[in-house]
Design a protein around this motif. Structure first.
Motif, PDB file in Angstrom:
ATOM      1  N   LEU A  25       0.857  -1.218  -0.004  1.00  0.00           N
ATOM      2  CA  LEU A  25       0.060  -0.251  -0.011  1.00  0.00           C
ATOM      3  C   LEU A  25       1.020   1.283  -0.038  1.00  0.00           C
ATOM      4  N   VAL A  26       1.971   1.207   0.915  1.00  0.00           N
ATOM      5  CA  VAL A  26       2.866   2.608   0.803  1.00  0.00           C
ATOM      6  C   VAL A  26       3.596   2.413  -0.555  1.00  0.00           C
ATOM      7  N   LEU A  30       3.216   5.766  -3.017  1.00  0.00           N
ATOM      8  CA  LEU A  30       4.313   6.547  -3.657  1.00  0.00           C
ATOM      9  C   LEU A  30       4.302   6.578  -5.208  1.00  0.00           C
ATOM     10  N   CYS A  31       3.703   5.281  -5.732  1.00  0.00           N
ATOM     11  CA  CYS A  31       3.512   5.343  -7.365  1.00  0.00           C
ATOM     12  C   CYS A  31       2.611   6.375  -7.795  1.00  0.00           C
ATOM     13  N   VAL A  32       1.610   6.570  -6.942  1.00  0.00           N
ATOM     14  CA  VAL A  32       0.512   7.554  -7.588  1.00  0.00           C
ATOM     15  C   VAL A  32       0.994   8.940  -7.191  1.00  0.00           C
ATOM     16  N   ALA A  38       4.763  13.546 -11.974  1.00  0.00           N
ATOM     17  CA  ALA A  38       5.771  12.978 -12.686  1.00  0.00           C
ATOM     18  C   ALA A  38       6.871  14.045 -13.497  1.00  0.00           C
ATOM     19  N   TYR A  39       6.117  15.074 -14.016  1.00  0.00           N
ATOM     20  CA  TYR A  39       7.109  16.110 -15.076  1.00  0.00           C
ATOM     21  C   TYR A  39       7.603  16.964 -13.984  1.00  0.00           C
ATOM     22  N   LEU A 170      -1.105   3.103 -14.239  1.00  0.00           N
ATOM     23  CA  LEU A 170      -1.998   3.217 -13.144  1.00  0.00           C
ATOM     24  C   LEU A 170      -3.553   3.813 -13.732  1.00  0.00           C
ATOM     25  N   ALA A 171      -3.392   4.746 -14.609  1.00  0.00           N
ATOM     26  CA  ALA A 171      -4.634   5.020 -15.258  1.00  0.00           C
ATOM     27  C   ALA A 171      -5.338   3.939 -15.974  1.00  0.00           C
TER      28      ALA A 171
END
Length: 367
Positions: A25-26, A30-32, A38-39, A170-171
């Protein structure tokens, strides 16, 4: 310590005790965050991280070189849009091996990978609006650029492409799972609650859809809708609802015989309210678990489609697309170009599967 009596609190306590569930979950949180910003994080913040440097293609992780930035005459966009979606690629970046300041400009030797003499070019001071004198050109327009994960076959920063590519994964998972839940819960609830002919018709649709291989069905839908970003989302979502529908149908068939549902009918509540207010809230545990598994499946399907060339289209970065561009490099001595995105896909999918397992244990009333 006061013992929790709420089922939600009990499930939350169980989940907290599962190390791999909490760790996953952590990691996903972090990925989200990386996907959202991202940019702002990526070294190359051009749109789709598409700044090419063909002279430094396929370089190893940690490669460093000098870059001369030649600004464009077009005004660059600034603001919240560029912060989240990157800047249009307007300026030119030239990797150089050396430079010499002239009376009215700068002379550079372009970088060459085989240590031969690079092409010499001269640029006038007028090409650099921020520099008032020749001596200010290196200060404003020359920089040492380090490529932490190396460069791809087009000389683009692989780290930037990977960071922005996480948005696609993720999207696609989120949208595909959302579509599958909307269709699957609706169809499964109708089939399980009403039974009879309604159940027969919906089960026939489910069985026909189930009998078609997922990848073939996704390819067929993608070809019908066209290649592109949103088409893949819809195609994947339309192929994943059958699992949700079967689970919801089975759960509804069992729950609709319970006394509280009979009491709701006796009170004259409409079927829609009984289904949405009394039945669905009590059968969501297995739906949540299957959603985590579907999230992982959606990421794998999108990666497979991008590898086949019918997923997210270039120059949009996709982990599957990066593997497609570089799988031949596995036998050409630079396997990291395909292994890095492969490990990223594996990590993301594993995290969702571990969360699914943790949720299954936490929501199990028998444990």
């Amino acid at each position: 310590m006061k013992k929790a009596t709420s089922l939600t609190k009990i499930a939350l306590q169980k989940f907290k005790k599962n190390f791999w569930g909490v760790f996953s979950l952590v990691f996903l949180t972090l990925c989200v965050l990386v996907a959202i910003f991202a940019y702002a994080i990526a070294p190359d913040n051009s749109r789709n991280a598409n700044q090419m440097h063909l002279s430094i293609h396929s370089k190893s992780p940690g490669f460093t070189t000098q870059i001369l930035t030649i600004p464009s005459t077009v005004n660059e966009e600034e603001g919240i849009i560029t912060f989240f979606f990157g800047k249009p690629t307007t300026a030119s970046e030239v990797p150089i091996s050396s430079y010499t300041l002239l009376d009215n400009g700068i002379s550079i030797k372009e970088y060459t990978p085989d240590d031969t003499l690079g092409l010499e070019k001269e640029y006038k001071l007028s090409n650099f609006p921020k520099a008032n004198t020749v001596e200010e050109i290196p200060q404003h327009y020359l920089s040492d650029k380090k490529f932490l994960l190396g460069t791809d076959k087009y000389g683009r920063d692989l780290l930037s492409r990977m960071l922005i590519g996480i948005r696609i994964s993720l999207a696609i998972g989120f949208v595909a799972v959302l579509i599958s839940l909307l269709i699957g819960i609706a169809m499964g609830a109708l089939a399980g609650y009403y039974g009879g002919k309604v159940d027969s018709i919906i089960m026939w649709i489910i069985n026909v859809t189930w009998s078609i291989p997922t990848l073939l069905l996704v390819i067929a839908i993608t070809l019908a809708l066209g290649k592109g970003f949103w088409q893949v989302f819809i195609a994947v979502g339309l192929t994943m609802w059958v699992e949700v529908a079967r689970i919801v149908r089975g759960q509804v068939m069992g729950v609709k015989q319970m006394q509280y549902v009979t009491a709701a009918r006796a009170l004259g509540f409409k079927d829609f309210r009984i289904i949405t207010k009394h039945i669905l809230p009590n059968i969501m545990a297995p739906v949540i678990i299957i959603s985590a598994a579907n999230f992982a499946s959606a990421i794998l399907i999108e990666s497979g489609l991008s590898f086949l060339g019918i997923g997210a289209q270039p120059p949009m970065p996709s982990w599957g697309g990066i593997i497609k561009d570089h799988y031949a490099y596995i036998i050409l001595g630079k396997p990291y170009l395909a292994i890095i995105p492969g490990l990223a896909i594996m990590s993301l999918v594993t995290a969702f599967m571990l969360i699914g397992n943790a949720l299954r244990d936490a929501l199990d009333v028998k444990s």
